[in-house]
Design a protein around this motif. Structure first.
Motif, PDB file in Angstrom:
ATOM      1  N   GLU A  80       0.714  -1.295  -0.097  1.00 51.66           N
ATOM      2  CA  GLU A  80       0.066  -0.091  -0.007  1.00 51.66           C
ATOM      3  C   GLU A  80       0.937   1.328   0.080  1.00 51.66           C
ATOM      4  O   GLU A  80       0.604   2.274  -0.780  1.00 51.66           O
ATOM      5  CB  GLU A  80      -0.883  -0.029   1.248  1.00 51.66           C
ATOM      6  CG  GLU A  80      -1.919   1.059   1.270  1.00 51.66           C
ATOM      7  CD  GLU A  80      -2.778   1.034   2.474  1.00 51.66           C
ATOM      8  OE1 GLU A  80      -2.921   2.036   3.073  1.00 51.66           O
ATOM      9  OE2 GLU A  80      -3.207  -0.125   3.082  1.00 51.66           O
ATOM     10  N   LEU A  81       1.853   1.201   0.700  1.00 50.60           N
ATOM     11  CA  LEU A  81       2.854   2.297   0.998  1.00 50.60           C
ATOM     12  C   LEU A  81       3.279   2.542  -0.298  1.00 50.60           C
ATOM     13  O   LEU A  81       3.676   3.787  -0.800  1.00 50.60           O
ATOM     14  CB  LEU A  81       3.785   2.251   1.959  1.00 50.60           C
ATOM     15  CG  LEU A  81       4.932   3.245   2.240  1.00 50.60           C
ATOM     16  CD1 LEU A  81       4.413   4.749   2.414  1.00 50.60           C
ATOM     17  CD2 LEU A  81       6.158   2.956   3.259  1.00 50.60           C
ATOM     18  N   THR A  82       4.055   1.485  -1.044  1.00 53.88           N
ATOM     19  CA  THR A  82       4.654   1.584  -2.264  1.00 53.88           C
ATOM     20  C   THR A  82       3.742   2.194  -3.371  1.00 53.88           C
ATOM     21  O   THR A  82       4.338   3.276  -4.208  1.00 53.88           O
ATOM     22  CB  THR A  82       5.117   0.343  -2.744  1.00 53.88           C
ATOM     23  OG1 THR A  82       6.009  -0.447  -1.343  1.00 53.88           O
ATOM     24  CG2 THR A  82       5.828   0.108  -3.851  1.00 53.88           C
ATOM     25  N   ARG A  83       2.585   1.722  -3.271  1.00 51.15           N
ATOM     26  CA  ARG A  83       1.673   2.198  -4.440  1.00 51.15           C
ATOM     27  C   ARG A  83       1.560   3.818  -4.263  1.00 51.15           C
ATOM     28  O   ARG A  83       1.209   4.547  -5.245  1.00 51.15           O
ATOM     29  CB  ARG A  83       0.423   1.267  -4.648  1.00 51.15           C
ATOM     30  CG  ARG A  83       0.732  -0.060  -4.992  1.00 51.15           C
ATOM     31  CD  ARG A  83      -0.526  -0.910  -5.209  1.00 51.15           C
ATOM     32  NE  ARG A  83      -0.211  -2.231  -5.765  1.00 51.15           N
ATOM     33  CZ  ARG A  83       0.366  -2.865  -6.869  1.00 51.15           C
ATOM     34  NH1 ARG A  83       0.703  -1.775  -7.722  1.00 51.15           N
ATOM     35  NH2 ARG A  83       0.537  -3.925  -7.082  1.00 51.15           N
TER      36      ARG A  83
ATOM     37  N   ILE B 197       3.426   6.040  -2.724  1.00 52.35           N
ATOM     38  CA  ILE B 197       4.325   6.610  -3.351  1.00 52.35           C
ATOM     39  C   ILE B 197       4.714   6.860  -4.544  1.00 52.35           C
ATOM     40  O   ILE B 197       4.985   7.986  -5.200  1.00 52.35           O
ATOM     41  CB  ILE B 197       5.817   6.036  -2.558  1.00 52.35           C
ATOM     42  CG1 ILE B 197       5.840   6.184  -1.042  1.00 52.35           C
ATOM     43  CG2 ILE B 197       7.096   6.884  -3.260  1.00 52.35           C
ATOM     44  CD1 ILE B 197       6.975   5.393  -0.252  1.00 52.35           C
ATOM     45  N   MET B 198       4.216   5.598  -5.578  1.00 55.68           N
ATOM     46  CA  MET B 198       4.272   5.864  -6.763  1.00 55.68           C
ATOM     47  C   MET B 198       3.351   6.858  -7.290  1.00 55.68           C
ATOM     48  O   MET B 198       3.574   7.304  -8.460  1.00 55.68           O
ATOM     49  CB  MET B 198       4.038   4.443  -7.535  1.00 55.68           C
ATOM     50  CG  MET B 198       5.172   3.357  -7.335  1.00 55.68           C
ATOM     51  SD  MET B 198       4.541   1.813  -7.813  1.00 55.68           S
ATOM     52  CE  MET B 198       5.752   1.671  -9.159  1.00 55.68           C
ATOM     53  N   SER B 199       2.218   7.236  -6.732  1.00 57.35           N
ATOM     54  CA  SER B 199       1.138   8.319  -7.177  1.00 57.35           C
ATOM     55  C   SER B 199       1.505   9.773  -6.740  1.00 57.35           C
ATOM     56  O   SER B 199       0.870  10.601  -7.121  1.00 57.35           O
ATOM     57  CB  SER B 199      -0.043   7.913  -6.663  1.00 57.35           C
ATOM     58  OG  SER B 199      -0.405   8.105  -5.161  1.00 57.35           O
ATOM     59  N   TYR B 200       2.778   9.960  -5.885  1.00 57.03           N
ATOM     60  CA  TYR B 200       3.220  11.376  -5.528  1.00 57.03           C
ATOM     61  C   TYR B 200       3.462  12.072  -6.426  1.00 57.03           C
ATOM     62  O   TYR B 200       4.223  11.695  -7.566  1.00 57.03           O
ATOM     63  CB  TYR B 200       4.026  11.279  -4.443  1.00 57.03           C
ATOM     64  CG  TYR B 200       3.677  10.629  -3.111  1.00 57.03           C
ATOM     65  CD1 TYR B 200       2.359  10.440  -2.833  1.00 57.03           C
ATOM     66  CD2 TYR B 200       4.791  10.639  -2.107  1.00 57.03           C
ATOM     67  CE1 TYR B 200       2.031  10.055  -1.451  1.00 57.03           C
ATOM     68  CE2 TYR B 200       4.278  10.251  -0.709  1.00 57.03           C
ATOM     69  CZ  TYR B 200       2.789  10.012  -0.714  1.00 57.03           C
ATOM     70  OH  TYR B 200       2.424   9.552   0.699  1.00 57.03           O
TER      71      TYR B 200
ATOM     72  N   ASP C  87      15.661  11.354  -7.826  1.00 57.79           N
ATOM     73  CA  ASP C  87      15.363  10.910  -9.058  1.00 57.79           C
ATOM     74  C   ASP C  87      14.315  10.135  -9.348  1.00 57.79           C
ATOM     75  O   ASP C  87      14.234   8.748  -8.867  1.00 57.79           O
ATOM     76  CB  ASP C  87      16.805   9.934  -9.448  1.00 57.79           C
ATOM     77  CG  ASP C  87      16.627   9.244 -10.700  1.00 57.79           C
ATOM     78  OD1 ASP C  87      15.912   9.282 -11.446  1.00 57.79           O
ATOM     79  OD2 ASP C  87      17.576   8.319 -10.855  1.00 57.79           O
ATOM     80  N   LYS C  88      13.331  10.490 -10.085  1.00 53.48           N
ATOM     81  CA  LYS C  88      11.904   9.752 -10.132  1.00 53.48           C
ATOM     82  C   LYS C  88      11.920   8.417 -10.831  1.00 53.48           C
ATOM     83  O   LYS C  88      11.521   7.718 -10.530  1.00 53.48           O
ATOM     84  CB  LYS C  88      10.886  10.579 -10.805  1.00 53.48           C
ATOM     85  CG  LYS C  88      10.335  11.756  -9.804  1.00 53.48           C
ATOM     86  CD  LYS C  88       9.128  12.851 -10.566  1.00 53.48           C
ATOM     87  CE  LYS C  88       7.955  11.860 -10.806  1.00 53.48           C
ATOM     88  NZ  LYS C  88       6.969  12.965 -11.167  1.00 53.48           N
ATOM     89  N   LYS C  89      12.805   8.612 -11.848  1.00 57.56           N
ATOM     90  CA  LYS C  89      13.058   7.266 -12.610  1.00 57.56           C
ATOM     91  C   LYS C  89      13.594   6.179 -11.907  1.00 57.56           C
ATOM     92  O   LYS C  89      13.246   4.903 -11.504  1.00 57.56           O
ATOM     93  CB  LYS C  89      13.764   7.277 -13.957  1.00 57.56           C
ATOM     94  CG  LYS C  89      14.138   6.236 -14.784  1.00 57.56           C
ATOM     95  CD  LYS C  89      14.968   6.357 -15.993  1.00 57.56           C
ATOM     96  CE  LYS C  89      14.985   5.428 -16.878  1.00 57.56           C
ATOM     97  NZ  LYS C  89      15.737   5.499 -17.937  1.00 57.56           N
TER      98      LYS C  89
ATOM     99  N   LEU D 171      10.876   1.139  -6.380  1.00 57.48           N
ATOM    100  CA  LEU D 171       9.312   0.889  -5.999  1.00 57.48           C
ATOM    101  C   LEU D 171       9.173  -0.188  -6.590  1.00 57.48           C
ATOM    102  O   LEU D 171       8.447  -1.198  -6.079  1.00 57.48           O
ATOM    103  CB  LEU D 171       8.497   1.899  -6.005  1.00 57.48           C
ATOM    104  CG  LEU D 171       8.988   3.283  -4.991  1.00 57.48           C
ATOM    105  CD1 LEU D 171       8.170   4.315  -5.593  1.00 57.48           C
ATOM    106  CD2 LEU D 171       8.704   2.631  -3.579  1.00 57.48           C
ATOM    107  N   GLY D 172       9.292  -0.335  -8.050  1.00 62.00           N
ATOM    108  CA  GLY D 172       8.930  -1.473  -8.895  1.00 62.00           C
ATOM    109  C   GLY D 172       9.567  -2.906  -8.378  1.00 62.00           C
ATOM    110  O   GLY D 172       8.845  -3.882  -8.239  1.00 62.00           O
ATOM    111  N   LYS D 173      10.777  -2.872  -7.860  1.00 65.62           N
ATOM    112  CA  LYS D 173      11.427  -3.892  -7.489  1.00 65.62           C
ATOM    113  C   LYS D 173      10.822  -4.345  -6.098  1.00 65.62           C
ATOM    114  O   LYS D 173      10.795  -5.617  -5.738  1.00 65.62           O
ATOM    115  CB  LYS D 173      12.978  -3.690  -7.323  1.00 65.62           C
ATOM    116  CG  LYS D 173      13.562  -3.643  -8.646  1.00 65.62           C
ATOM    117  CD  LYS D 173      15.237  -3.379  -8.262  1.00 65.62           C
ATOM    118  CE  LYS D 173      15.863  -3.014  -9.695  1.00 65.62           C
ATOM    119  NZ  LYS D 173      17.459  -2.862  -9.308  1.00 65.62           N
TER     120      LYS D 173
END
Length: 93
Positions: free
Chosen positions: A48-51, A53-56, A71-73, A79-81
């Motif tokens: 949940e936290l990872t997803r 952060i991905m939306s920030y 570095d967003k990339k 986060l994908g890992k």
């Protein structure tokens, strides 16, 4: 629970993976463990936290990283890992 209560695979797959990107990111995943009673709950909250952060957006990311630009990339790769590792951990249970 504490991060010491995580299995070695969960610790490596989430905490160490986050640390490879940024110590600041590791802090959030570490603090998250104190809200959980067991590893299954931790994995759910970590996902949940990872997803989240991905939306920030850029401003929220700057706040998350204590005013530092990120570095967003690289962050999205990390986060994908972490998400992949969470899925693998669930499969192995």
């Amino acid at each position: 629970m504490d991060t010491d209560d995580l299995s070695e695979n969960a610790y490596k797959g989430i905490i160490i993976e986050a640390e490879q990107f940024s110590h600041d990111l590791t802090l959030y995943y570490g603090m998250l463990s104190y809200e959980c009673e067991n590893e299954a709950e931790y994995l759910a909250k970590a996902e949940e936290l990872t997803r989240e952060i991905m939306s920030y957006d850029d401003i929220a990311l700057e706040d998350l990283f204590f005013g530092e630009t990120v570095d967003k990339k690289g962050l999205n790769i990390a986060l994908g890992k972490i998400l992949f590792n969470i899925q693998q951990l669930r499969k192995s249970k």
